[in-house]
Enzyme design. Structure first.
Site, mmCIF file in Angstrom:
data_model
loop_
_atom_site.group_PDB
_atom_site.id
_atom_site.type_symbol
_atom_site.label_atom_id
_atom_site.label_comp_id
_atom_site.label_asym_id
_atom_site.label_seq_id
_atom_site.Cartn_x
_atom_site.Cartn_y
_atom_site.Cartn_z
ATOM 1 N N GLU A 88 -11.366 -10.888 -4.332
ATOM 2 C CA GLU A 88 -9.911 -10.806 -4.204
ATOM 3 C C GLU A 88 -9.329 -11.974 -3.423
ATOM 4 O O GLU A 88 -8.153 -11.974 -3.069
ATOM 5 C CB GLU A 88 -9.493 -9.463 -3.587
ATOM 6 C CG GLU A 88 -10.246 -9.060 -2.344
ATOM 7 C CD GLU A 88 -9.860 -7.672 -1.838
ATOM 8 O OE1 GLU A 88 -8.880 -7.084 -2.318
ATOM 9 O OE2 GLU A 88 -10.551 -7.181 -0.924
ATOM 10 N N HIS A 120 0.809 -1.220 0.000
ATOM 11 C CA HIS A 120 0.000 0.000 0.000
ATOM 12 C C HIS A 120 0.835 1.259 0.000
ATOM 13 O O HIS A 120 0.364 2.329 -0.384
ATOM 14 C CB HIS A 120 -1.005 -0.049 1.142
ATOM 15 C CG HIS A 120 -2.071 -1.041 0.853
ATOM 16 N ND1 HIS A 120 -1.978 -2.350 1.262
ATOM 17 C CD2 HIS A 120 -3.191 -0.946 0.111
ATOM 18 C CE1 HIS A 120 -3.032 -2.998 0.814
ATOM 19 N NE2 HIS A 120 -3.782 -2.183 0.120
HETATM 20 C C1 PEP Z 1 -6.823 -5.275 -4.542
HETATM 21 O O1 PEP Z 1 -6.550 -6.100 -3.671
HETATM 22 O O2 PEP Z 1 -6.611 -5.457 -5.761
HETATM 23 C C2 PEP Z 1 -7.412 -3.974 -4.177
HETATM 24 C C3 PEP Z 1 -7.833 -3.137 -5.101
HETATM 25 O O3 PEP Z 1 -7.469 -3.657 -2.861
HETATM 26 P P1 PEP Z 1 -6.205 -3.182 -2.017
HETATM 27 O O4 PEP Z 1 -5.075 -2.911 -2.978
HETATM 28 O O5 PEP Z 1 -6.598 -1.962 -1.273
HETATM 29 O O6 PEP Z 1 -5.941 -4.346 -1.132
HETATM 30 MG MG MG Z 2 -7.332 -5.834 -1.690
#
Ligand code: PEP
Ligand code: MG
Length: 580
Positions: free
Chosen positions: A433, A191
């Site tokens: 996911e 992130h």
């Molecule tokens: C993902 O997992 O692709 C997503 C969009 O969520 P994040 O990146 O916030 O986990």
């Molecule tokens: Mg995600």
């Protein structure tokens, strides 16, 4: 000049002065002292060593009394190291002969020692590296005293170089002054990388250790496209990169001309290009790039950016800013996806050994109902202002989805009872996911109004590769056939129902995959706002038939490497670089 190869996570070029952070997030100051201050600096070093020694002696006494001599011995060893004559003379030589500041001399020397220990085969000795870091920190604390500064008080443009930046540290970077960053650790899907894109600054992660090679004020180049970091570049390299930065700027201007053109393929199939946002201010980035809405609002950054838990009003203000700005365009509020690498100032769960498999996301929400309900109330209230959708993250079982929907229904009833306005018919969706959700997708599509594929996590959970770990970056690949199969299953199930299906992982912002995804039947892409023009450019140059042929060819290939090189070639062949 020294070149480092890392992982490119946010594009662009930045040239500027380094701001070096130590392991605790404090700045390590400049390298040099003037000749006439050498004696004073040596005295300052002596003072710091004496103060640190006294402190260690006190710790030694206290621990020996409480726990016994054998534990006090740990500190005795620290004391011995600190007072080692070889260390002292090395430090003195660095200050006297090379005119290093004591802070820099301490940091550089002790990190070198730590590296030597860290490389030893005996794990007992390798762990002594931590003792040396401990001594380094202690000395730096005494040397810097009150002058220890974090990253919050900036007054000029800098490039931040750090061992690591947590998502919340990244979220709190001062956008006015931070022009790029580099971290020694981290992987492509972490992130921290995602926030760099939100800030629209170049960033490279996972370079491996280099902080001892650089000091505050050194000139640095960050090449966020190639994942390169250049320390103390020569003039020719600086000139080349200045030219490149200029090219990037003019390319961005050319892409701006696409803003008001519809997002559609060459054969006129209308698509939705939505923006992913982490902070309310990014709604302007979406509007500037002509987004069709917000496809993913990562609301957890509200928690990460603050010392305290956000109140309902704080949530409401943030959501209403976004919803109002988007007018009647959709805004997909994803309920908080905390945990794993996104840890706010909540009490930490005990002994989370596998935080990505632990109490994160919707699981955390369902165990902290007051926290969850507060957010849902605010999101529902904001729905009265525009076109809000609510989306649940990391759903892995039907029961989990039903529970989340029940909490939402309960909050709706509560609002109704109190006469508080909200849209009862707002769309409710879920992220896909986790591989388990794909396996059960036929059931899920019966119970939601839309789905959004989160490839960042889907890749990590399918291939068992930590998205934020640089050591396994080569295995983290969106083009792996197993991932493409899961995406296809999801798109096809959603299209059959039919309910809208979006893809909001990083993959959808990479032009290389656009044709493939279109060919697989995807019509909604949610990407970091700065990527919208480029994706639109690809879409406008290709027909669905061509894309279907690309998808068919990809299905016949059996490994990610072949798929990636085929897709790169195909992109080059079909889509001219804008303005050339
Ligand atoms: C993902 O997992 O692709 C997503 C969009 O969520 P994040 O990146 O916030 O986990
Ligand atoms: Mg995600």
């Amino acid at each position: 000049m020294q070149k480092l190869q890392g992982i490119a996570v946010s594009p662009g070029v930045a040239i500027g002065e380094a701001l070096v952070m130590d392991n605790e997030g404090f700045r390590i100051p400049r390298r040099f002292v003037t000749r006439d201050t050498v004696e004073d600096e040596l005295e300052r070093l002596e003072g710091a060593i004496a103060a640190a020694s006294r402190e260690i002696e006190r710790n030694c006494e206290a621990v020996s009394q409480e726990l016994g001599e054998q534990y006090g011995a740990i500190f005795k060893a620290h004391l011995q190291m600190l007072q080692d004559s070889r260390l002292r003379s090395e430090l003195e030589e660095m200050i006297r002969q090379r005119h290093y500041s004591p802070e820099y001399a301490v940091s550089r020397t002790l990190r070198r020692y730590a590296q030597v220990f860290g490389r030893l085969e005996s794990s007992y000795l390798a762990e002594r590296a931590n003792d040396i870091f401990d001594i380094e920190k202690r000395l730096l604390r005494h040397l810097l005293g009150r002058r220890r500064e974090g990253i919050s008080h900036l007054s000029s443009a800098v490039l931040v170089l750090a061992h690591n930046l947590t998502p919340s540290e990244t979220a709190n970077l001062d956008r006015r002054f931070v022009r790029g960053f580099v971290t020694e650790i981290g992987g492509p899907g972490g992130h921290t990388a995602i926030v760099a894109e939100a800030l629209e600054i170049p960033a490279v992660v996972g370079t491996g250790p280099f902080l001892t090679e650089v000091s505050g004020g050194d000139q640095v180049i960050i090449d966020g496209d190639k994942g390169l970091v250049i320390l103390q570049p020569d003039e020719e390299t600086v000139a080349r990169y200045r030219h490149e930065a200029e090219e990037i700027r003019s390319m961005a201007v050319r892409l701006e001309s696409l803003r008001d053109l519809p997002a559609e393929t060459a054969d006129g199939v209308r698509l939705q290009l939505l923006g992913n946002i982490e902070f309310p201010y990014e709604v302007d980035h979406c509007i500037d790039r002509g987004a069709d809405g917000v496809g993913l609002y990562r609301t957890e950054f509200l928690y990460l950016g603050s010392e305290t838990e956000p109140t309902e009003e704080v949530h409401y203000q943030a959501y209403s800013q976004v919803v109002r700005a988007m007018g009647d365009k959709p805004v997909t509020i994803r309920t908080f996806d905390l945990g794993a690498d996104k840890v706010p100032h909540l009490p930490e769960p005990e002994d989370e050994r596998n935080p990505f498999l632990g109490l994160r996301s919707i699981r955390l929400a369902l165990r902290n109902l007051p926290l969850f309900r507060t957010q849902l109330r605010a999101a529902l209230r904001a729905s009265a202002l525009g076109n809000v959708r609510i989306m649940f993250p990391l759903v892995s079982t039907l029961l989990e989805l039903r529970q989340a929907k029940m909490v939402l229904a309960d909050v709706m009833e509560d609002l109704e009872e109190h006469g508080i306005a909200f849209r009862r018919d707002l769309h409710i969706g879920m992220m896909v996911e986790v591989p388990a959700a794909v396996m059960m997708i036929e059931h899920f599509v019966e119970e939601v109004d839309f789905v959004s594929i989160g490839t960042n996590d889907l890749i990590q959970y399918t291939l068992a590769v930590d998205r934020s770990n640089r050591d396994v970056v080569g295995l983290y690949n969106p083009a792996d056939p197993s991932i493409l199969k899961l995406i296809t299953m999801t798109i096809e199930a959603a299209n059959r129902k039919p309910i809208p299906v979006n893809l909001c992982g990083q993959m959808s912002g990479s032009p290389m995959y656009t044709m493939l995804l279109l060919g697989m039947g995807l019509r909604r892409f949610s990407v970091t706002p700065s990527a919208i023009p480029e994706i639109k450019n690809v879409c406008r140059h290709v027909t669905i038939e061509q894309c279907q042929a690309v998808a068919a060819r990809v299905r016949s290939l059996e490994n990610a490497r072949d798929i990636n090189s085929y897709l790169k070639e195909e992109l080059k062949r079909r889509v001219p670089v804008l303005g050339q």
